[in-house]
Design an enzyme around this catalytic site. Structure first.
Site, mmCIF file in Angstrom:
data_model
loop_
_atom_site.group_PDB
_atom_site.id
_atom_site.type_symbol
_atom_site.label_atom_id
_atom_site.label_comp_id
_atom_site.label_asym_id
_atom_site.label_seq_id
_atom_site.Cartn_x
_atom_site.Cartn_y
_atom_site.Cartn_z
ATOM 1 N N ALA A 201 0.877 -1.175 0.000
ATOM 2 C CA ALA A 201 0.000 0.000 0.000
ATOM 3 C C ALA A 201 0.909 1.217 0.000
ATOM 4 O O ALA A 201 2.060 1.150 0.454
ATOM 5 C CB ALA A 201 -0.868 -0.015 1.245
ATOM 6 N N GLY B 287 0.419 -4.861 0.877
ATOM 7 C CA GLY B 287 -0.782 -4.864 0.027
ATOM 8 C C GLY B 287 -0.556 -5.570 -1.302
ATOM 9 O O GLY B 287 -1.506 -6.060 -1.911
ATOM 10 N N GLU C 140 -0.951 -9.123 -0.522
ATOM 11 C CA GLU C 140 -2.380 -9.295 -0.210
ATOM 12 C C GLU C 140 -3.219 -9.327 -1.488
ATOM 13 O O GLU C 140 -4.168 -10.090 -1.603
ATOM 14 C CB GLU C 140 -2.851 -8.184 0.745
ATOM 15 C CG GLU C 140 -2.274 -8.364 2.143
ATOM 16 C CD GLU C 140 -2.544 -7.196 3.065
ATOM 17 O OE1 GLU C 140 -2.156 -6.059 2.719
ATOM 18 O OE2 GLU C 140 -3.137 -7.409 4.131
ATOM 19 N N GLU D 41 4.366 -5.304 7.388
ATOM 20 C CA GLU D 41 3.646 -4.224 8.073
ATOM 21 C C GLU D 41 4.098 -3.986 9.511
ATOM 22 O O GLU D 41 4.130 -2.840 9.969
ATOM 23 C CB GLU D 41 2.132 -4.495 8.052
ATOM 24 C CG GLU D 41 1.461 -4.227 6.715
ATOM 25 C CD GLU D 41 1.514 -5.403 5.750
ATOM 26 O OE1 GLU D 41 2.277 -6.358 5.999
ATOM 27 O OE2 GLU D 41 0.792 -5.366 4.739
HETATM 28 N N1 COA Z 1 4.613 3.061 -0.591
HETATM 29 C C1 COA Z 1 5.038 4.227 -1.123
HETATM 30 N N2 COA Z 1 6.154 4.338 -1.840
HETATM 31 C C2 COA Z 1 6.886 3.227 -2.015
HETATM 32 C C3 COA Z 1 6.521 1.980 -1.487
HETATM 33 C C4 COA Z 1 5.320 1.922 -0.744
HETATM 34 N N3 COA Z 1 4.866 0.781 -0.218
HETATM 35 N N4 COA Z 1 7.466 1.070 -1.824
HETATM 36 C C5 COA Z 1 8.379 1.715 -2.545
HETATM 37 N N5 COA Z 1 8.043 3.027 -2.666
HETATM 38 C C6 COA Z 1 8.773 4.083 -3.379
HETATM 39 C C7 COA Z 1 9.990 4.550 -2.597
HETATM 40 O O1 COA Z 1 9.612 5.496 -1.621
HETATM 41 C C8 COA Z 1 10.820 5.150 -3.717
HETATM 42 O O2 COA Z 1 10.280 6.407 -4.043
HETATM 43 P P1 COA Z 1 11.254 7.703 -4.213
HETATM 44 O O3 COA Z 1 12.167 7.331 -5.343
HETATM 45 O O4 COA Z 1 10.309 8.818 -4.551
HETATM 46 O O5 COA Z 1 11.977 7.855 -2.920
HETATM 47 C C9 COA Z 1 10.548 4.219 -4.883
HETATM 48 O O6 COA Z 1 9.318 3.567 -4.583
HETATM 49 C C10 COA Z 1 11.610 3.166 -5.085
HETATM 50 O O7 COA Z 1 11.761 2.459 -3.878
HETATM 51 P P2 COA Z 1 13.174 2.247 -3.127
HETATM 52 O O8 COA Z 1 12.908 2.010 -1.680
HETATM 53 O O9 COA Z 1 14.106 3.368 -3.466
HETATM 54 O O10 COA Z 1 13.682 0.910 -3.839
HETATM 55 P P3 COA Z 1 14.696 -0.166 -3.232
HETATM 56 O O11 COA Z 1 15.077 -1.051 -4.362
HETATM 57 O O12 COA Z 1 15.794 0.507 -2.480
HETATM 58 O O13 COA Z 1 13.839 -1.005 -2.168
HETATM 59 C C11 COA Z 1 11.857 -2.174 -1.368
HETATM 60 C C12 COA Z 1 12.760 -1.796 -2.586
HETATM 61 C C13 COA Z 1 10.633 -2.863 -1.907
HETATM 62 C C14 COA Z 1 12.638 -3.127 -0.451
HETATM 63 C C15 COA Z 1 11.497 -0.889 -0.605
HETATM 64 O O14 COA Z 1 10.964 0.055 -1.520
HETATM 65 C C16 COA Z 1 10.482 -1.072 0.487
HETATM 66 O O15 COA Z 1 10.809 -1.582 1.542
HETATM 67 N N6 COA Z 1 9.211 -0.633 0.247
HETATM 68 C C17 COA Z 1 8.185 -0.669 1.242
HETATM 69 C C18 COA Z 1 7.663 -2.073 1.423
HETATM 70 C C19 COA Z 1 6.595 -2.094 2.506
HETATM 71 O O16 COA Z 1 6.842 -1.864 3.672
HETATM 72 N N7 COA Z 1 5.369 -2.410 2.066
HETATM 73 C C20 COA Z 1 4.257 -2.532 2.957
HETATM 74 C C21 COA Z 1 3.476 -1.307 2.996
HETATM 75 S S1 COA Z 1 2.080 -1.496 4.083
#
Ligand code: COA
Length: 260
Positions: A66, A112, A115, A135
């Site tokens: 999400a 999400g 999910e 989460e």
């Molecule tokens: N919500 C909002 N933005 C998100 C996102 C999310 N769930 N997941 C990734 N993004 C965005 C990042 O903020 C980043 O945006 P920016 O370039 O404007 O800063 C972009 O997507 C790229 O992500 P980034 O974190 O730089 O890539 P990465 O390769 O370093 O890491 C992940 C990849 C998936 C490990 C990491 O993005 C992450 O942990 N995301 C969140 C996962 C999460 O907790 N999901 C559950 C949400 S309830």
């Protein structure tokens, strides 16, 4: 219908929905959830669509969760509303569709995203896919059905561990856990899906819809799945598809199902 966050393509009787926010790793914001709902509602009533695939754009992510930026400031009430509305509009909606919906998990499927994949009727994954429900690392719990569907798919103990550790599993482990049915190289994901879709599309759409409902009944509170099966089994006998299927068998030819 104007769509900003998803792409929809048709090939034969298959509709492909691609979640298309690659710069945010296809994170599900409110608008994307609404667009998915609107498109899926339309596809469900389109007789020419017999299978639906949901995937993410780019090579890195299916859906990375999400959209955290949208709910970071929410109150308790807003949090509960977010989960309830999301479940109604998308996650429960997908699960209860009569048209088969298959997730092609092409990279990160987190929160999400996992999910959503778990709401689909089944999942195939590329070998670079990573799945998890992180989460609790954000101080919240899965809110789009993750605590329920993960335990249904992989068992309670594995779900507990995945949720508590907030860790990710790779595609091979996901297959061993029963979370995904097939793991293939990313370049083969769509062709693998089309092969499965082709087999599904040879069968009666009405019977498939009734079977989905009966299988889902096992996981619904207060519903007796065996009763749903008996009822839906009976309903099939009144359909044109049943007449066509049985007649074609007796005439030693392939059936042509109209989905009626
Ligand atoms: N919500 C909002 N933005 C998100 C996102 C999310 N769930 N997941 C990734 N993004 C965005 C990042 O903020 C980043 O945006 P920016 O370039 O404007 O800063 C972009 O997507 C790229 O992500 P980034 O974190 O730089 O890539 P990465 O390769 O370093 O890491 C992940 C990849 C998936 C490990 C990491 O993005 C992450 O942990 N995301 C969140 C996962 C999460 O907790 N999901 C559950 C949400 S309830």
């Amino acid at each position: 219908m104007e769509l900003k966050n998803i792409l929809v393509e048709h090939e034969k009787a298959t509709a492909t929905i691609t979640i298309n926010r690659p710069e945010k790793l296809n994170a599900l914001n409110k608008e994307t959830i609404q667009e998915l709902h609107d498109v899926l509602s339309l596809l469900e009533t389109n007789e020419n669509v017999r299978t639906i695939i949901i995937t993410g754009s780019g090579e890195k992510a299916f859906v990375a969760g999400a959209d955290i930026s949208e709910f970071a400031h929410f109150s308790e009430k807003q949090g509960a509303e977010l989960a309830r509305k999301g479940q109604e509009l998308l996650f429960d909606f997908v699960e209860n569709m009569k048209t088969p919906v298959i997730a092609a998990v092409n990279g990160f499927a987190l929160g999400g995203g996992l999910e959503l994949a778990m709401s689909c009727h089944f999942r195939i994954a590329s070998d670079n896919a990573k799945m998890g429900l992180p989460e609790v690392s954000l101080g919240v719990i899965p809110g789009y059905g993750g605590t329920q569907r993960l335990a249904q798919l992989v068992g309670k103990g594995r779900a507990m561990e995945m949720v508590m550790t907030a860790g990710m599993i790779d595609a091979q482990s996901a297959k061993e856990f029963g979370l995904v049915n097939h793991v293939v190289p990313q370049a083969d994901l769509f062709a693998t899906y089309m092969g499965i879709a082709d087999k599904i599309q040879r069968n009666s759409p009405v019977a498939i819809g009734k079977a989905i409902e009966a299988i889902n009944a096992n996981f619904k509170d207060g519903v007796n799945g065996f009763e749903t099966e008996i009822e839906n089994f009976g309903i099939c006998f009144g359909t044109a598809d049943f007449k066509e299927g049985t007649t074609a068998f007796l005439e030693k030819r392939r059936p042509v199902f109209e989905g009626k």
